[in-house]
Motif scaffolding. Structure first.
Motif, PDB file in Angstrom:
ATOM      1  N   SER A 124      34.809 -42.919  30.716  1.00 33.01           N
ATOM      2  CA  SER A 124      36.239 -43.030  31.022  1.00 33.01           C
ATOM      3  C   SER A 124      36.540 -42.131  32.227  1.00 33.01           C
ATOM      4  O   SER A 124      35.674 -41.391  32.704  1.00 33.01           O
ATOM      5  CB  SER A 124      37.064 -42.589  29.815  1.00 33.01           C
ATOM      6  N   GLU A 125      37.763 -42.187  32.734  1.00 31.23           N
ATOM      7  CA  GLU A 125      38.128 -41.396  33.905  1.00 31.23           C
ATOM      8  C   GLU A 125      38.138 -39.911  33.569  1.00 31.23           C
ATOM      9  O   GLU A 125      38.612 -39.502  32.512  1.00 31.23           O
ATOM     10  CB  GLU A 125      39.490 -41.832  34.441  1.00 31.23           C
ATOM     11  N   GLN A 126      37.596 -39.096  34.495  1.00 30.89           N
ATOM     12  CA  GLN A 126      37.572 -37.637  34.368  1.00 30.89           C
ATOM     13  C   GLN A 126      38.311 -37.062  35.578  1.00 30.89           C
ATOM     14  O   GLN A 126      38.243 -37.606  36.686  1.00 30.89           O
ATOM     15  CB  GLN A 126      36.131 -37.120  34.334  1.00 30.89           C
ATOM     16  N   SER A 127      39.007 -35.947  35.375  1.00 33.39           N
ATOM     17  CA  SER A 127      39.863 -35.407  36.439  1.00 33.39           C
ATOM     18  C   SER A 127      39.136 -34.462  37.387  1.00 33.39           C
ATOM     19  O   SER A 127      39.630 -34.144  38.473  1.00 33.39           O
ATOM     20  CB  SER A 127      41.064 -34.686  35.830  1.00 33.39           C
ATOM     21  N   SER A 128      37.963 -33.986  37.001  1.00 34.49           N
ATOM     22  CA  SER A 128      37.260 -33.014  37.845  1.00 34.49           C
ATOM     23  C   SER A 128      35.753 -33.132  37.627  1.00 34.49           C
ATOM     24  O   SER A 128      35.284 -33.465  36.531  1.00 34.49           O
ATOM     25  CB  SER A 128      37.718 -31.589  37.521  1.00 34.49           C
ATOM     26  N   THR A 129      35.031 -32.816  38.687  1.00 30.12           N
ATOM     27  CA  THR A 129      33.561 -32.797  38.572  1.00 30.12           C
ATOM     28  C   THR A 129      33.043 -31.368  38.487  1.00 30.12           C
ATOM     29  O   THR A 129      31.864 -31.153  38.198  1.00 30.12           O
ATOM     30  CB  THR A 129      32.903 -33.483  39.791  1.00 30.12           C
ATOM     31  N   THR A 130      33.919 -30.389  38.739  1.00 28.09           N
ATOM     32  CA  THR A 130      33.462 -28.994  38.811  1.00 28.09           C
ATOM     33  C   THR A 130      34.020 -28.111  37.699  1.00 28.09           C
ATOM     34  O   THR A 130      33.461 -27.044  37.411  1.00 28.09           O
ATOM     35  CB  THR A 130      33.854 -28.390  40.173  1.00 28.09           C
ATOM     36  N   SER A 131      35.114 -28.513  37.066  1.00 26.64           N
ATOM     37  CA  SER A 131      35.695 -27.702  35.987  1.00 26.64           C
ATOM     38  C   SER A 131      34.898 -27.881  34.703  1.00 26.64           C
ATOM     39  O   SER A 131      34.253 -28.919  34.486  1.00 26.64           O
ATOM     40  CB  SER A 131      37.144 -28.114  35.738  1.00 26.64           C
ATOM     41  N   ALA A 132      34.931 -26.868  33.855  1.00 26.51           N
ATOM     42  CA  ALA A 132      34.233 -26.946  32.579  1.00 26.51           C
ATOM     43  C   ALA A 132      34.780 -28.109  31.764  1.00 26.51           C
ATOM     44  O   ALA A 132      36.001 -28.275  31.621  1.00 26.51           O
ATOM     45  CB  ALA A 132      34.366 -25.647  31.810  1.00 26.51           C
ATOM     46  N   ALA A 133      33.864 -28.933  31.231  1.00 22.19           N
ATOM     47  CA  ALA A 133      34.289 -30.114  30.468  1.00 22.19           C
ATOM     48  C   ALA A 133      34.694 -29.739  29.058  1.00 22.19           C
ATOM     49  O   ALA A 133      35.394 -30.514  28.370  1.00 22.19           O
ATOM     50  CB  ALA A 133      33.156 -31.143  30.432  1.00 22.19           C
ATOM     51  N   GLY A 134      34.274 -28.571  28.575  1.00 20.68           N
ATOM     52  CA  GLY A 134      34.656 -28.116  27.245  1.00 20.68           C
ATOM     53  C   GLY A 134      33.982 -28.889  26.124  1.00 20.68           C
ATOM     54  O   GLY A 134      34.520 -28.975  25.017  1.00 20.68           O
ATOM     55  N   ILE A 135      32.816 -29.443  26.394  1.00 19.79           N
ATOM     56  CA  ILE A 135      32.066 -30.221  25.396  1.00 19.79           C
ATOM     57  C   ILE A 135      30.786 -29.465  25.077  1.00 19.79           C
ATOM     58  O   ILE A 135      30.096 -28.979  25.980  1.00 19.79           O
ATOM     59  CB  ILE A 135      31.724 -31.631  25.920  1.00 19.79           C
ATOM     60  N   SER A 136      30.436 -29.422  23.814  1.00 20.24           N
ATOM     61  CA  SER A 136      29.222 -28.708  23.411  1.00 20.24           C
ATOM     62  C   SER A 136      28.486 -29.531  22.365  1.00 20.24           C
ATOM     63  O   SER A 136      29.039 -29.793  21.285  1.00 20.24           O
ATOM     64  CB  SER A 136      29.567 -27.320  22.847  1.00 20.24           C
ATOM     65  N   GLY A 137      27.265 -29.983  22.693  1.00 26.26           N
ATOM     66  CA  GLY A 137      26.511 -30.791  21.736  1.00 26.26           C
ATOM     67  C   GLY A 137      25.170 -31.219  22.303  1.00 26.26           C
ATOM     68  O   GLY A 137      24.877 -31.038  23.485  1.00 26.26           O
ATOM     69  N   THR A 138      24.348 -31.805  21.440  1.00 27.58           N
ATOM     70  CA  THR A 138      23.027 -32.298  21.841  1.00 27.58           C
ATOM     71  C   THR A 138      22.913 -33.771  21.465  1.00 27.58           C
ATOM     72  O   THR A 138      23.345 -34.178  20.377  1.00 27.58           O
ATOM     73  CB  THR A 138      21.908 -31.500  21.138  1.00 27.58           C
ATOM     74  N   PHE A 139      22.369 -34.561  22.377  1.00 30.01           N
ATOM     75  CA  PHE A 139      22.190 -35.990  22.096  1.00 30.01           C
ATOM     76  C   PHE A 139      20.833 -36.446  22.629  1.00 30.01           C
ATOM     77  O   PHE A 139      20.252 -35.845  23.525  1.00 30.01           O
ATOM     78  CB  PHE A 139      23.322 -36.825  22.695  1.00 30.01           C
ATOM     79  N   SER A 140      20.325 -37.530  22.040  1.00 25.86           N
ATOM     80  CA  SER A 140      19.054 -38.125  22.448  1.00 25.86           C
ATOM     81  C   SER A 140      19.343 -39.307  23.368  1.00 25.86           C
ATOM     82  O   SER A 140      20.238 -40.110  23.092  1.00 25.86           O
ATOM     83  CB  SER A 140      18.265 -38.576  21.218  1.00 25.86           C
ATOM     84  N   LEU A 141      18.552 -39.408  24.478  1.00 24.04           N
ATOM     85  CA  LEU A 141      18.804 -40.457  25.467  1.00 24.04           C
ATOM     86  C   LEU A 141      17.479 -41.092  25.876  1.00 24.04           C
ATOM     87  O   LEU A 141      16.448 -40.414  25.990  1.00 24.04           O
ATOM     88  CB  LEU A 141      19.496 -39.855  26.694  1.00 24.04           C
ATOM     89  N   GLY A 142      17.492 -42.386  26.102  1.00 30.01           N
ATOM     90  CA  GLY A 142      16.288 -43.086  26.567  1.00 30.01           C
ATOM     91  C   GLY A 142      16.562 -44.559  26.735  1.00 30.01           C
ATOM     92  O   GLY A 142      17.718 -45.000  26.724  1.00 30.01           O
ATOM     93  N   LEU A 143      15.480 -45.337  26.913  1.00 27.99           N
ATOM     94  CA  LEU A 143      15.582 -46.792  26.972  1.00 27.99           C
ATOM     95  C   LEU A 143      14.885 -47.373  25.758  1.00 27.99           C
ATOM     96  O   LEU A 143      13.915 -46.803  25.239  1.00 27.99           O
ATOM     97  CB  LEU A 143      14.911 -47.343  28.244  1.00 27.99           C
ATOM     98  N   ALA A 144      15.386 -48.521  25.302  1.00 28.86           N
ATOM     99  CA  ALA A 144      14.811 -49.180  24.126  1.00 28.86           C
ATOM    100  C   ALA A 144      13.313 -49.410  24.332  1.00 28.86           C
ATOM    101  O   ALA A 144      12.889 -49.941  25.358  1.00 28.86           O
ATOM    102  CB  ALA A 144      15.513 -50.509  23.878  1.00 28.86           C
ATOM    103  N   GLY A 145      12.524 -48.988  23.343  1.00 32.70           N
ATOM    104  CA  GLY A 145      11.074 -49.163  23.413  1.00 32.70           C
ATOM    105  C   GLY A 145      10.365 -48.097  24.198  1.00 32.70           C
ATOM    106  O   GLY A 145       9.127 -48.104  24.296  1.00 32.70           O
ATOM    107  N   GLY A 146      11.118 -47.146  24.782  1.00 36.11           N
ATOM    108  CA  GLY A 146      10.499 -46.097  25.593  1.00 36.11           C
ATOM    109  C   GLY A 146      10.681 -44.725  24.977  1.00 36.11           C
ATOM    110  O   GLY A 146      11.174 -44.572  23.855  1.00 36.11           O
ATOM    111  N   SER A 147      10.272 -43.716  25.742  1.00 37.13           N
ATOM    112  CA  SER A 147      10.384 -42.344  25.255  1.00 37.13           C
ATOM    113  C   SER A 147      11.809 -41.827  25.448  1.00 37.13           C
ATOM    114  O   SER A 147      12.574 -42.329  26.272  1.00 37.13           O
ATOM    115  CB  SER A 147       9.403 -41.433  26.002  1.00 37.13           C
ATOM    116  N   THR A 148      12.174 -40.833  24.629  1.00 37.75           N
ATOM    117  CA  THR A 148      13.509 -40.236  24.684  1.00 37.75           C
ATOM    118  C   THR A 148      13.400 -38.736  24.913  1.00 37.75           C
ATOM    119  O   THR A 148      12.334 -38.144  24.771  1.00 37.75           O
ATOM    120  CB  THR A 148      14.285 -40.501  23.385  1.00 37.75           C
ATOM    121  N   ALA A 149      14.525 -38.136  25.270  1.00 40.74           N
ATOM    122  CA  ALA A 149      14.583 -36.680  25.438  1.00 40.74           C
ATOM    123  C   ALA A 149      15.924 -36.197  24.916  1.00 40.74           C
ATOM    124  O   ALA A 149      16.938 -36.918  24.965  1.00 40.74           O
ATOM    125  CB  ALA A 149      14.407 -36.304  26.905  1.00 40.74           C
ATOM    126  N   ASP A 150      15.945 -34.974  24.388  1.00 41.21           N
ATOM    127  CA  ASP A 150      17.193 -34.364  23.926  1.00 41.21           C
ATOM    128  C   ASP A 150      17.904 -33.707  25.101  1.00 41.21           C
ATOM    129  O   ASP A 150      17.297 -32.960  25.877  1.00 41.21           O
ATOM    130  CB  ASP A 150      16.917 -33.322  22.852  1.00 41.21           C
TER     131      ASP A 150
END
Length: 544
Positions: A124-150
């Motif tokens: 979604s739209e974000q108002s700044s690229t340099t200000s702290a986003a205030g989000i804290s968390g860990t997620f897993s990302l990758g492509l289907a059938g491939g390797s992932t990273a946290d």
């Protein structure tokens, strides 16, 4: 002698006497040095012929062999592809392609239903690229059938920091992140798969649901803003429908790479014509003519005569037998007939200066009508009496022989020999290779049989392969020209030692003469002094 009144003096030019005596000693060295200079001129001329012949042989490498496979580098194995289209499509806009050496020739038709695309989603739209986003968390990302990273995000990280963190793991996840500025003060993050036809996979493991907080996903975890769905390429080649997970396709036709660029409209096709690239043969023949004439010019310079028929001063190899033999061999090869064709069928002929000329029109015509005949006329050809023994490489000096192939009880190839000698070939799997240093070096075969047998191998040499061998042998470090060069240089070394010895002896002789004549001059001077004294004494007595 000089007389003044009653006085007589003696003046001797000792330096001239010494120089004359020393020069007489050096005369032999001068004669030998003249011979050394003449030999050096011959060596230089032989080396020029060597260089020209070496250039001639190297320029014929691409014409001397004609094996067609993916490993071949000769001019006959090169391929070109011509694209055309029917219907409302530009062939070059829809397809680009490359063809490796040895690819099968032929015509094909291609239609492209859809291109392979990568998965691309947006936040979604974000108002700044340099200000702290205030989000804290860990997620897993990758492509289907491939390797992932946290991916771990802290509350102090900005949108740009999150992008950088994701991209630090792209080599593992195959997912890239970027930022798009929509308008002033409005930004969106985009995630893009680096592989086509694979969906981006995501799961939150701890803390905030980072991608949901950024507006990538809805409450169900589904991506909300899909810019591009992942899909495979769909196309039809020669009526066969196929799909691939990429637009760069290498596994449909051996040695051919298709780069799909856009889908073709219905009732439109791309026509592909894969054929030998005869321009490579033409270019190699042009190079041959240039290189052959360079050698001929060097020979002609050594055959130059004066108006009275004597050899010109620069023709130091005038009448040289080795040069004549090499030239005769080259001309005999050029004038040979192979498969009923001669060099004139290629457009080659000799001009008034006995140099080669190439009629490109004649060459172009025969390349388009009788390429197989041209190939046989120029190159080395090797055939076998068994379909189970295929030729992988003829080498540049192919031989004719009987190959005895041995197979074990399990049908595995165990050896190959000629006349009972197994050292002439090595065996690796089902490949038989001529051993280095033997006359079979460069020859290679593939055996698919399961029984031992004797197979006849027959080779012929075309014009290019014959000239290649003549030029290579003559210009090699063990060839006839090098033998002459070595002999002359050895002779020069011996004669130079003689010159050095004569020069050193003359120098010693000069020193001896200088010492001897100096004593003579001293004796004369002493005698003159005595004579002067006696004259003075006599004059004194007469006066008294």
């Amino acid at each position: 002698m000089t007389t003044s009144g009653t006085s007589t003096t003696s003046t001797i030019d000792w330096d001239s006497l010494i120089a004359a005596a020393v020069n007489a000693k050096l005369a032999a060295a001068t004669s030998i040095s003249t011979q050394i200079t003449a030999n050096e001129a011959k060596v230089s001329a032989y080396q020029t012929l060597q260089t020209d012949l070496s250039t001639l042989s190297s320029g014929l490498t691409s014409l001397a062999s004609s094996v067609v496979n993916s490993l071949a580098t000769n001019a006959f194995a090169t391929r070109s592809a011509t694209l055309s289209s029917t219907g409302d499509v530009s062939a070059s806009s829809a397809l680009s392609m490359s063809v490796q050496n040895g690819a099968a020739t032929g015509d094909h038709t291609l239609t492209i239903s859809q291109l392979a695309t990568a998965h691309k989603v947006m936040s979604s739209e974000q108002s700044s690229t340099t200000s702290a986003a205030g989000i804290s968390g860990t997620f897993s990302l990758g492509l289907a059938g491939g390797s992932t990273a946290d991916i771990t995000v802290t509350s102090s990280m900005s949108l740009q920091n999150i992008v950088d963190t994701i991209n630090a793991q792209t080599s593992t996840t195959n997912v890239e992140a970027s930022i798009v500025q929509v308008s002033s003060g409005s930004y969106r993050m985009v995630l893009t798969g680096t592989q086509d036809a694979a969906a981006i996979t995501y799961s939150s493991s701890s803390g905030d649901d980072v991608l949901n907080s950024l507006g990538f996903t809805d409450s169900s975890g589904t991506f909300s803003n899909v810019l591009q769905t992942p899909q495979a390429a769909e196309f039809t080649l020669d009526g066969i429908s196929m799909t691939r997970d990429t637009n760069d396709i290498t596994d449909v036709l051996s040695g051919v790479t298709f780069n799909l660029l856009q889908a073709t409209p219905s009732d439109s096709t791309i026509n592909i014509d894969i054929e030998p690239d005869t321009s490579q043969i033409s270019s190699a023949l042009q190079t041959f003519v240039t290189n052959y004439n360079a050698y001929r010019d060097a020979v002609i310079a050594q055959q130059a005569t004066n108006s009275d028929g004597t050899a010109a001063s620069g023709a130091v190899l005038f009448g040289d037998g080795t040069m004549r033999d090499i030239t005769n061999q080259l001309e005999a090869a050029l004038n040979s007939t192979v498969g009923g064709l001669t060099m004139s069928d290629l457009g080659l002929s000799f001009n008034d200066q006995n140099e080669l000329e190439l009629d490109t029109g004649t060459l172009s015509s025969i390349l388009s009508t009788n390429l197989s005949g041209v190939t046989k006329l120029l190159s080395a050809q090797t055939t076998t009496s068994s379909t189970q023994l295929s030729v992988v490489n003829t080498g540049l000096s192919p031989q004719s022989f009987t190959l005895d192939v041995t197979v074990d009880s399990s049908g595995n190839l165990t050896g190959a020999s000629v006349g009972g000698d197994s050292s002439q070939f090595t065996v690796s799997g089902n490949t038989i290779i001529g051993a280095a240093g033997t006359i079979y070096a460069g020859m290679a075969f593939s055996y698919t049989g399961t029984t031992s047998q004797s197979i006849t191998v027959t080779s012929t040499s075309g014009i290019a392969s014959q000239i290649y061998q003549i030029a290579k042998t003559s210009s090699s470090s063990s060839g006839s020209l090098q033998t002459l060069i070595d002999s002359l240089q050895d002779r020069d070394s011996t004669m130079q030692q003689q010159v050095d010895d004569i020069t050193n002896n003359a120098a010693t002789y000069k020193t001896q003469l200088q010492t001897q004549y100096a004593s003579y001059q001293a004796a004369i001077q002493s005698a003159n002094n005595t004579l002067t004294y006696l004259k003075a004494l006599l004059n004194s007595s007469s006066s008294s």
